[in-house]
Write a protein that holds these residues in place. Structure first.
Motif, short mmCIF file in Angstrom:
data_model
loop_
_atom_site.label_atom_id
_atom_site.label_comp_id
_atom_site.label_asym_id
_atom_site.label_seq_id
_atom_site.Cartn_x
_atom_site.Cartn_y
_atom_site.Cartn_z
N ALA A 115 -21.25 20.31 32.27
CA ALA A 115 -22.30 19.31 32.16
C ALA A 115 -22.69 19.08 30.70
O ALA A 115 -22.89 17.93 30.26
CB ALA A 115 -23.50 19.73 32.98
N ALA A 116 -22.79 20.17 29.93
CA ALA A 116 -23.16 20.03 28.52
C ALA A 116 -22.08 19.31 27.72
O ALA A 116 -22.38 18.48 26.86
CB ALA A 116 -23.41 21.43 27.93
N ALA A 117 -20.82 19.61 28.00
CA ALA A 117 -19.72 18.95 27.28
C ALA A 117 -19.69 17.46 27.59
O ALA A 117 -19.44 16.62 26.70
CB ALA A 117 -18.39 19.60 27.66
N ILE A 118 -19.93 17.12 28.85
CA ILE A 118 -19.96 15.70 29.23
C ILE A 118 -21.09 14.97 28.50
O ILE A 118 -20.90 13.85 27.99
CB ILE A 118 -20.12 15.58 30.76
N LYS A 119 -22.26 15.59 28.40
CA LYS A 119 -23.40 14.97 27.70
C LYS A 119 -23.11 14.81 26.21
O LYS A 119 -23.47 13.79 25.59
CB LYS A 119 -24.66 15.80 27.91
N ARG A 120 -22.46 15.81 25.62
CA ARG A 120 -22.12 15.71 24.19
C ARG A 120 -21.18 14.53 23.94
O ARG A 120 -21.35 13.78 22.97
CB ARG A 120 -21.49 17.01 23.69
N ARG A 121 -20.20 14.39 24.81
CA ARG A 121 -19.26 13.26 24.65
C ARG A 121 -19.99 11.93 24.80
O ARG A 121 -19.76 10.98 24.04
CB ARG A 121 -18.14 13.36 25.68
N GLU A 122 -20.86 11.86 25.79
CA GLU A 122 -21.60 10.62 26.02
C GLU A 122 -22.49 10.28 24.83
O GLU A 122 -22.54 9.12 24.38
CB GLU A 122 -22.43 10.76 27.30
N ASP A 158 -19.30 10.54 35.99
CA ASP A 158 -19.42 11.40 34.81
C ASP A 158 -18.07 11.80 34.21
O ASP A 158 -18.01 12.22 33.05
CB ASP A 158 -20.20 12.66 35.16
N VAL A 159 -17.00 11.72 34.99
CA VAL A 159 -15.65 12.02 34.51
C VAL A 159 -14.72 10.92 35.00
O VAL A 159 -15.10 10.09 35.83
CB VAL A 159 -15.16 13.40 35.03
N GLN A 160 -13.50 10.93 34.50
CA GLN A 160 -12.48 10.00 34.99
C GLN A 160 -11.44 10.80 35.77
O GLN A 160 -10.88 11.78 35.26
CB GLN A 160 -11.80 9.26 33.84
N LEU A 161 -11.19 10.40 36.99
CA LEU A 161 -10.19 11.05 37.83
C LEU A 161 -8.95 10.17 37.92
O LEU A 161 -9.04 8.97 38.16
CB LEU A 161 -10.74 11.31 39.23
N VAL A 162 -7.78 10.78 37.69
CA VAL A 162 -6.51 10.05 37.74
C VAL A 162 -5.54 10.81 38.63
O VAL A 162 -5.77 11.97 39.00
CB VAL A 162 -5.91 9.88 36.32
N VAL A 163 -4.45 10.15 38.98
CA VAL A 163 -3.41 10.74 39.84
C VAL A 163 -2.14 10.93 39.03
O VAL A 163 -1.67 9.99 38.36
CB VAL A 163 -3.14 9.86 41.07
N ILE A 164 -1.56 12.14 39.08
CA ILE A 164 -0.31 12.46 38.39
C ILE A 164 0.53 13.32 39.33
O ILE A 164 0.01 14.25 39.96
CB ILE A 164 -0.58 13.22 37.06
N PRO A 165 1.84 13.08 39.46
CA PRO A 165 2.68 13.92 40.31
C PRO A 165 2.69 15.37 39.83
O PRO A 165 2.61 15.63 38.61
CB PRO A 165 4.07 13.29 40.20
N PRO A 166 2.82 16.33 40.73
CA PRO A 166 2.74 17.76 40.36
C PRO A 166 3.65 18.18 39.20
O PRO A 166 3.17 18.82 38.25
CB PRO A 166 3.11 18.48 41.66
N PRO A 167 4.95 17.81 39.20
CA PRO A 167 5.81 18.32 38.11
C PRO A 167 5.45 17.77 36.74
O PRO A 167 5.94 18.29 35.72
CB PRO A 167 7.21 17.85 38.53
#
Length: 385
Positions: A115-122, A158-167
């Motif tokens: 949470a603190a890291a997210i606030k610092r970035r913002e 608060d974050v960005q979620l993306v999709v990437i194949p496992p390998p």
């Protein structure tokens, strides 16, 4: 021999299918498993739906969503064997770990650092952290979301979620494209061994009985000869039981490490099978209880309560609406009668909390409405602590 074409993704939870083929359990049942390696879960789903695969190694939530027609066209199938419980972990990049500071051993205690890291970035006008899962309908997505939400972090804002194949996860971390990911083994350990990843939380430290992958059988084969269905289930269950035997771990690791399966060094694969994880580059190994489970029937027999939790996550995170008929549709998907007929016995005793919640209060599959009432419209807990 009847040939059965089965798609799989290179992960240690494909082991029961690989062992069924390599150890001759499929042949004992009069079958030849033709295992076809794929890179993405969308490929697995789509090739099963049009009949290019007879069966597949599939994300359990993807099987449920596909069978219910959530997020895609409805794909008729059955899911009579769970291939593994658990086996995932949340892993962070070395750069993001530096942002957080010294990580505590308890992953929940690290949430205030997030949470603190997210606030610092913002505050600095920087982009939010980027975390990857393997598919929207995956345990990885739900585990990552639940973990962040437990710290009051909104995974959709608060974050960005993306999709990437496992390998491709470790390479994406190495290139700085993402700050972390949740994926199945061995790819967390691959990132650690490359010196680019730090394991934060094995999934079994958050939920101890998550149904990770399942054997799904397409509608054409599912509607066909009952003897063939029994043989497929029996061969896969024999493979799972063999994988669950600690005495077979060395041979299993060597088998999975082959270029046409995982193409990952056998010693690394062995660590994941045995639940001996190295959390930080150059660090010592730590024993992780129940990191991945193949046991029969406890792990392998499909459990309606575990599927109910997955369905509840789909509702919690806005992927579908609560349907009173979901329980009946889950029962039609998992076909425990096929497992019991092929493996023997008349069912396994259900756990009071089928997923072994550690991060959250115990889950009651008979009270989905009560479970969902714990969360606000964003999916965050109404009360924490």
């Amino acid at each position: 021999m009847k040939r059965i074409t089965i798609g799989f993704i290179p992960l240690t939870d494909a082991a029961p299918l690989i062992a069924a083929h390599e150890r001759g359990f499929a042949a004992e049942e009069g079958l030849s498993f033709d295992l076809v390696r794929e890179v993405s879960w969308a490929n697995i789903r789509d090739k099963l739906s049009i009949g290019l695969f007879d069966a597949a190694h599939m994300l359990t939530p993807l099987a449920l969503a596909s069978a219910l027609g959530i997020g895609h066209v409805k794909v008729p199938m059955i899911a009579p064997v769970t291939l593994a419980l658990n086996g995932n972990a949340i892993t962070l990049s070395a750069a993001f770990v530096r942002e957080l500071g010294e990580l505590p051993e308890d992953p929940v205690a690290a949430l205030p650092l997030f949470a603190a890291a997210i606030k610092r970035r913002e505050s600095a006008g920087l982009s939010p952290p980027v975390f990857a899962s393997t598919f929207p309908y995956s345990t990885h997505n739900y585990i990552l979301r639940a973990y962040l939400a437990a710290g009051g972090i909104d995974p959709d804002r608060d974050v960005q979620l993306v999709v990437i194949p496992p390998p491709l996860m470790a390479g994406s971390l190495e290139k700085g494209l993402i700050d972390g990911f949740c994926v199945g083994s061995p790819w967390n350990s691959v990132a650690v061994d490359r010196g680019v990843g730090h394991i934060l939380a094995p999934s079994s430290a958050l939920f101890s009985r998550i149904p990770e992958k399942t054997l799904v059988i397409g509608d054409t084969l599912a509607a066909g000869d009952a003897g063939t269905l029994r043989a497929i289930v029996a061969a896969t269950a024999k493979g799972a039981a063999w994988c669950a035997d600690p005495g077979n771990a060395l041979e299993l690791a060597a088998m999975l490490s082959a270029p046409h399966y995982l193409s990952v060094a056998a010693p690394l694969v062995l660590r994941t099978i045995e639940g001996r994880l190295i959390f930080t580059p150059g660090g010592p190994s730590r024993s992780v209880p129940d990191f991945i489970r193949y046991d029969v029937p406890g792990a392998a027999r499909p459990d309606a309560g575990r599927y109910a939790w997955l369905y509840a996550q789909m509702v919690r995170w806005g992927q579908t609406r609560l349907d009173p008929g979901a329980a009946a549709r889950i029962a039609a998907l998992i076909r425990t009668d096929l497992f019991d007929a092929a493996v023997g016995g008349d069912g396994a005793a259900a756990d009071a909390d089928p997923i072994g919640s550690i991060l959250e209060p115990a889950f009651d599959p008979a009270d989905l409405a009560g479970y969902l009432a714990r969360f606000d419209a964003r999916g965050l807990p109404k009360s924490r602590g």
